[in-house]
Write a protein that holds these residues in place. Structure first.
Motif, short mmCIF file in Angstrom:
data_model
loop_
_atom_site.label_atom_id
_atom_site.label_comp_id
_atom_site.label_asym_id
_atom_site.label_seq_id
_atom_site.Cartn_x
_atom_site.Cartn_y
_atom_site.Cartn_z
N ALA A 1 10.68 0.73 -6.66
CA ALA A 1 12.01 1.04 -5.91
C ALA A 1 11.96 1.53 -4.21
O ALA A 1 11.29 1.69 -3.51
CB ALA A 1 12.84 1.16 -6.30
N ARG A 2 11.39 2.97 -5.03
CA ARG A 2 11.89 4.38 -4.50
C ARG A 2 10.18 4.16 -3.31
O ARG A 2 10.23 4.77 -1.39
CB ARG A 2 12.17 5.64 -4.11
CG ARG A 2 13.32 5.60 -5.10
CD ARG A 2 13.76 7.11 -5.37
NE ARG A 2 15.12 7.46 -5.38
CZ ARG A 2 15.88 7.31 -6.40
NH1 ARG A 2 15.31 6.74 -7.51
NH2 ARG A 2 16.63 7.68 -6.70
N ARG A 3 9.59 4.14 -3.70
CA ARG A 3 8.29 3.85 -2.95
C ARG A 3 7.52 3.22 -1.94
O ARG A 3 7.27 3.10 -1.08
CB ARG A 3 7.25 3.57 -4.08
CG ARG A 3 6.38 5.26 -4.43
CD ARG A 3 5.50 5.15 -5.61
NE ARG A 3 4.77 4.32 -5.98
CZ ARG A 3 5.55 4.28 -7.56
NH1 ARG A 3 6.20 4.47 -9.07
NH2 ARG A 3 5.42 3.38 -8.59
N HIS A 4 9.03 2.45 -2.04
CA HIS A 4 8.80 0.93 -1.50
C HIS A 4 10.14 0.55 -0.46
O HIS A 4 10.29 -0.35 0.18
CB HIS A 4 8.23 -0.28 -2.26
CG HIS A 4 6.90 -0.48 -3.14
ND1 HIS A 4 6.24 -1.15 -2.07
CD2 HIS A 4 6.71 -0.89 -4.06
CE1 HIS A 4 4.94 -1.20 -3.24
NE2 HIS A 4 5.24 -0.68 -4.10
N GLY A 5 10.96 0.97 -0.08
CA GLY A 5 11.93 2.36 0.85
C GLY A 5 13.06 1.63 0.30
O GLY A 5 13.95 1.96 1.27
N GLY B 1 3.21 -5.91 -9.44
CA GLY B 1 4.43 -6.02 -8.26
C GLY B 1 4.16 -5.82 -6.90
O GLY B 1 5.02 -6.09 -6.81
N THR B 2 3.98 -4.93 -6.56
CA THR B 2 3.88 -4.10 -4.76
C THR B 2 3.38 -5.90 -4.51
O THR B 2 3.64 -5.54 -3.78
CB THR B 2 2.90 -3.32 -4.72
OG1 THR B 2 2.91 -2.25 -5.31
CG2 THR B 2 2.64 -3.24 -3.59
N ALA B 3 2.15 -6.86 -4.76
CA ALA B 3 1.44 -8.32 -4.73
C ALA B 3 3.50 -9.05 -4.31
O ALA B 3 2.94 -9.70 -3.63
CB ALA B 3 0.99 -7.72 -4.76
N LEU B 4 3.76 -8.92 -5.51
CA LEU B 4 5.12 -9.93 -5.51
C LEU B 4 6.08 -9.53 -4.37
O LEU B 4 6.61 -10.42 -3.78
CB LEU B 4 5.40 -9.72 -6.88
CG LEU B 4 4.74 -10.81 -8.23
CD1 LEU B 4 5.32 -10.67 -9.46
CD2 LEU B 4 4.84 -12.27 -7.52
N LEU B 5 6.24 -7.75 -4.85
CA LEU B 5 6.76 -7.91 -3.49
C LEU B 5 7.00 -8.00 -2.46
O LEU B 5 7.66 -8.28 -1.36
CB LEU B 5 7.68 -6.05 -3.68
CG LEU B 5 8.47 -5.93 -2.83
CD1 LEU B 5 9.79 -6.36 -2.85
CD2 LEU B 5 8.68 -4.23 -3.50
N VAL C 1 6.66 -7.86 -14.16
CA VAL C 1 5.63 -8.35 -14.17
C VAL C 1 5.28 -7.68 -16.32
O VAL C 1 6.05 -6.58 -16.39
CB VAL C 1 4.96 -7.09 -14.33
CG1 VAL C 1 3.20 -7.20 -13.86
CG2 VAL C 1 4.80 -6.84 -12.33
N HIS C 2 4.59 -8.94 -16.60
CA HIS C 2 3.89 -8.20 -17.41
C HIS C 2 4.25 -7.36 -18.31
O HIS C 2 3.54 -6.30 -17.88
CB HIS C 2 3.36 -9.71 -18.23
CG HIS C 2 3.48 -9.81 -20.06
ND1 HIS C 2 2.62 -8.27 -20.58
CD2 HIS C 2 3.44 -10.91 -20.68
CE1 HIS C 2 2.52 -8.83 -22.26
NE2 HIS C 2 2.99 -10.36 -22.03
#
Length: 298
Positions: free
Chosen positions: A122-126, A91-95, A81-82
């Protein structure tokens, strides 16, 4: 903000954004446009952009990994993300979009890559860090000294060669490449798309070392203007220990420099001691690190 599928005319904005976030990566507009317009075969590739007021401020791709025999394994690549639009959920929406694309493809275990400062995200999203990658740069003014080939070794630009021979050498050399999964199942069709037909591949600079008519080692150059990426340098196991990978890479750097390339970039797994040693002898300097990160797709 909205997330949508990438379109070919997004290529200039995608390349500009990547150059801002990852200045050590090399991929031009033409090859990016082709990737979006004619996605890689067999792997269910998709690219997505994040837009704010029609400006592309984020990018991600997702696909099954077609290079490994490991079942149900997928990759999320180049999620970024810019800097001026971070911490707003983009970033969360893209992931979320990328993982949603992978699920119908049968992926159950996935890999993404993160710069050190992005590891908390990354860790927050597993995702958990797995392997460290080193990115390095080499100034090619002047290029490193090129030794004479030893007796029986012929250096050839890959433009003169049968791509089937390079594919066979690629498969043989990649079998023990360090990584999260083995690189042991790339089809010739996928290899042609990723390597031989890539619009950024400089076939005049990319060099193979030939012994008795066989490809013993080679080094690939992907180019964008006066910047290049050493995409893959290897030697076939039967010919290792003879300095042929370093010789091929040095010759490729010389040929690229003679045609206007001024800086070369590459990356290596931190456990790939032979290639790290080659790069150190050639004068490469570390410029960045990333981590591969693994997660289960539930």
């Amino acid at each position: 903000m909205r997330i949508r599928s990438a379109r070919p005319d997004d290529a200039p904005a995608v390349v500009a954004l990547k150059a801002l976030v990852f200045p050590y990566l090399v991929r031009g507009v033409a090859s990016t446009r082709k990737m979006i317009a004619e996605p890689p075969p067999e792997v269910g590739w998709a690219g997505f952009v994040a837009e704010v007021d029609t400006q592309v401020v984020g990018w991600v791709t997702a696909q099954r990994n077609g290079s490994t025999s490991t079942a149900d394994f997928g990759d999320i690549n180049l999620l970024h993300v810019h800097p001026e639009h971070r911490r707003r959920g983009i970033g969360t929406a893209l992931l979320t979009t990328a993982t949603g694309h992978l699920a119908p493809l049968g992926v159950r275990r996935m890999r993404a890559f993160a710069q050190p400062e992005a590891l908390p995200f990354a860790r927050r999203h597993g995702f958990e860090p797995s392997r460290e990658l080193r990115f390095s740069a080499l100034d090619l003014v002047p290029p490193p000294a090129l030794p004479d080939p030893p007796p029986g070794v012929r250096l050839r630009p890959i433009a003169e060669m049968d791509p089937q021979l390079l594919y066979a050498a690629d498969l043989a050399s990649a079998i023990d490449e360090p990584g999260d999964v083995p690189v042991d199942a790339m089809s010739y069709q996928s290899w042609r798309y990723d390597v031989w037909e890539n619009l950024g591949l400089d076939k005049a600079a990319s060099t193979a070392a030939e012994v008795d008519g066989e490809v013993a080692a080679f080094s690939l150059v992907k180019r964008d203007g006066d910047r290049m990426w050493s995409d893959y340098t290897c030697s076939v196991p039967a010919y290792r220990g003879r300095g042929l990978a370093r010789l091929a890479k040095t010759a490729a750097l010389h040929r690229a420099a003679a045609n206007g390339v001024r800086v070369a970039y590459t990356s290596n797994d931190e456990e790939n001691a032979p290639m790290l040693a080659i790069n150190a002898r050639l004068g490469y300097r570390p410029v960045a690190t990333e981590w591969s990160c693994l997660a289960e797709l539930t």
